[in-house]
Design an enzyme around this catalytic site. Structure first.
Site, PDB file in Angstrom:
ATOM      1  CB  SER A 149      -0.948   0.015   1.205  1.00  0.00           C
ATOM      2  OG  SER A 149      -0.218  -0.059   2.416  1.00  0.00           O
ATOM      3  CB  SER A 150       2.643   3.242   1.634  1.00  0.00           C
ATOM      4  OG  SER A 150       3.068   2.568   2.807  1.00  0.00           O
ATOM      5  N   GLY A 151       5.219   2.989   0.055  1.00  0.00           N
ATOM      6  CA  GLY A 151       6.662   2.807   0.077  1.00  0.00           C
ATOM      7  C   GLY A 151       7.295   4.007   0.738  1.00  0.00           C
TER       8      GLY A 151
ATOM      9  CG  HIS B 297      10.542 -11.822   1.232  1.00  0.00           C
ATOM     10  ND1 HIS B 297      10.270 -13.042   1.799  1.00  0.00           N
ATOM     11  CD2 HIS B 297       9.368 -11.145   1.212  1.00  0.00           C
ATOM     12  CE1 HIS B 297       8.983 -13.105   2.107  1.00  0.00           C
ATOM     13  NE2 HIS B 297       8.420 -11.965   1.768  1.00  0.00           N
ATOM     14  CG  ASP B 298       8.147  -7.367   2.624  1.00  0.00           C
ATOM     15  OD1 ASP B 298       8.126  -8.608   2.674  1.00  0.00           O
ATOM     16  OD2 ASP B 298       7.166  -6.686   2.265  1.00  0.00           O
ATOM     17  CB  THR B 299       9.204 -11.600   5.454  1.00  0.00           C
ATOM     18  OG1 THR B 299       7.893 -11.205   5.078  1.00  0.00           O
ATOM     19  CG2 THR B 299       9.136 -12.386   6.752  1.00  0.00           C
TER      20      THR B 299
ATOM     21  CG  ASN C  45       2.198 -15.843   4.265  1.00  0.00           C
ATOM     22  OD1 ASN C  45       3.229 -15.208   4.404  1.00  0.00           O
ATOM     23  ND2 ASN C  45       1.181 -15.407   3.565  1.00  0.00           N
TER      24      ASN C  45
END
Length: 488
Positions: free
Chosen positions: A12-14, A234-236, A294
């Protein structure tokens, strides 16, 4: 003083976050924030990647205006989505979002030829219909044949910035196509989706130097000198690097749009029990594996807030939730119906009606239902994690935006009978920067980096409370078991 930029882009955002070490502590400053989201185009939900590139450069211009003339930069995004690039080095089309409905039933179709156990033994990755394996299985065959390269989303952004193409392993592992034993893409699985190994740029580890931002971009934007480092893209994976876990018996909960709950292992765990519980072995930075489940996460809360016309802040909604009794209904948060419904509030209410549950109506009731059922799901998964690992998790480190939801953190601690350490909320950006710092030799290794994180941020602690909800978790587990049997 060295300066590091984390480009951290979610669904949804960066944002661009500036990291520096000042007086022995890591400091973070948000430099630029921008919107992101998929939109329907040509019959599919697609990402506007050109918009993302433009916003990265706008953020770097702001860095230059701050008087910073040289930075290191790393990019992390969500997983599984990819960009098809033609022989001319240009994208063939805007990439399709993992929330697009094209992969409905793809798992069933592909596994009619290859048994699930066979795929899991090879990859150790959980089955989700949006995994890259199933996206490629449903990809337009003519378009796929025109693709010279298939690039994961953050790798593509790095390629646009520098002209250099790689495939970073933490994100590549989420494709469900990397072979755990060989350490490369699995030929059998590639064959099933009509792609070849050479369509993927070379595999690299987190911490690899990618190169400098190309000169052509300096002609278009007023930029500092930028060296791009391929972080845990990967953000995780970045969030887990940014988790100040200590000892051997800690778990992490990366709590954002998705909730990723698990632990860090040195060897993968892809046995039958892990397979049956649908746990995944995503590759992590520095030779680790993220053994995790997940879970739908705060996506549901984000949708509900938006459908309430964004009238309330999340803090206000959490306060309203505390005024409502928890556990008034049981909800399987991971039910596929919550992935991308037309109306999340209606979907939640319909679910409760269909299961004879109390229907949440007010904003407080809706958010108490979300937070208390997320807590129940977390506690349930922690008990499964204990069984698989053969020991009890002592501490749960909650990072990401959900670390700020005190109500949910306390309920999780009490239900699971674990200590909870909440923070940092910006763990993804912190982990992104930490890999850059190790690559730049400002930090010696991951352990030293996590100690620096623990010393730099205000961490909140929650301990199990005595409560009247002692039987709630077992009742919830029975409810989930009944739901599963009815589905079968």
């Amino acid at each position: 003083m060295k300066s590091y930029i984390a480009v951290d882009i979610g669904a949804s955002s960066g944002r661009l976050m500036l990291g520096q070490v000042q007086q022995g502590k890591l400091t973070l400053q948000e430099v630029h924030r921008f919107s992101n989201g998929f939109a329907m185009a040509d019959g599919h939900d697609r990402w506007d990647v050109d918009h993302l590139v433009h916003e990265i450069f706008l953020g770097l211009e702001k860095v230059k205006k701050m008087g910073i003339n040289a930075v290191k930069l790393g990019i992390d995004t969500w997983a599984v989505d990819y960009v098809l690039v033609g022989n001319d080095g240009q994208k063939l089309e805007d990439p399709i979002s993992y929330r697009d409905k094209r992969t409905h039933n793809a798992i069933e179709e592909l596994t009619s030829d290859l048994p699930r156990e066979y795929i899991y033994e090879k990859t150790g990755i959980q089955f989700q219909d949006f995994n890259t394996l199933y996206q490629l299985y449903k990809e337009n065959r003519q378009l796929l044949s025109q693709a010279d390269k298939i690039m994961m989303m953050p790798d593509y952004l790095g390629y646009v910035l520098t002209g250099n193409a790689v495939t970073e392993i933490t994100n590549a592992s989420t494709t469900q196509m990397l072979n755990l034993r060989v350490g490369l893409f699995d030929k059998d699985l590639l064959g099933k989706v009509n792609v070849s190994q050479d369509q993927f740029p070379r595999l690299v580890e987190a911490g690899t130097i990618l190169g400098n931002v190309s000169h052509k971009w300096h002609e278009k934007y007023d930029l500092p000198e930028v060296e791009v480092i391929t972080v845990a893209t990967h953000d995780t994976a970045s969030a887990v690097v940014g988790t100040p876990g200590q000892g051997d018996r800690w778990a992490f909960l990366s709590s954002g749009t998705w909730s990723l709950l698990g632990t860090e292992l040195n060897v993968p765990e892809n046995g039958l029990q892990a397979f049956h519980e649908n746990y995944t072995n995503e590759w992590g930075a520095y030779g680790t594996y993220r053994f995790l489940k997940n879970i739908m996460g705060l996506w549901i809360a984000q949708c509900v807030r938006h459908e309430l016309n964004d009238k309330y802040s999340f803090g206000e909604l959490a306060k309203l939730a505390t005024e409502v009794k928890p556990f008034a209904q049981f909800i399987d948060i991971n039910d596929d119906r919550f992935t991308n419904p037309d109306n999340m509030i209606k979907e939640l209410q319909d679910y409760c009606r269909e299961n004879g549950q109390q229907v949440p109506e007010t904003p407080g009731e809706l958010f108490q239902a979300i937070y208390s059922n997320l807590s129940l799901f977390y506690a349930n998964e922690l008990s499964k994690l204990d069984e698989i690992l053969g020991y009890h998790i002592d501490t749960l480190n909650i990072v990401g935006g959900g670390s700020n939801v005190g109500l949910m953190n306390q309920l999780t601690s009490t239900l699971a009978q674990v200590d909870v350490i909440a923070g940092p909320s910006e763990a993804t950006a912190v982990g992104n920067i930490m890999v850059q710092m190790v690559a730049a030799t400002e930090v010696n290794n991951l352990d030293a980096g996590r100690q620096l994180i623990a010393d730099s941020f205000d961490l909140k602690r929650y301990h199990p409370e005595a409560s009247q909800y002692g039987e709630v978790l077992s009742q919830y587990q029975a409810f989930l078991s009944k739901q599963t049997k009815e589905m079968v």
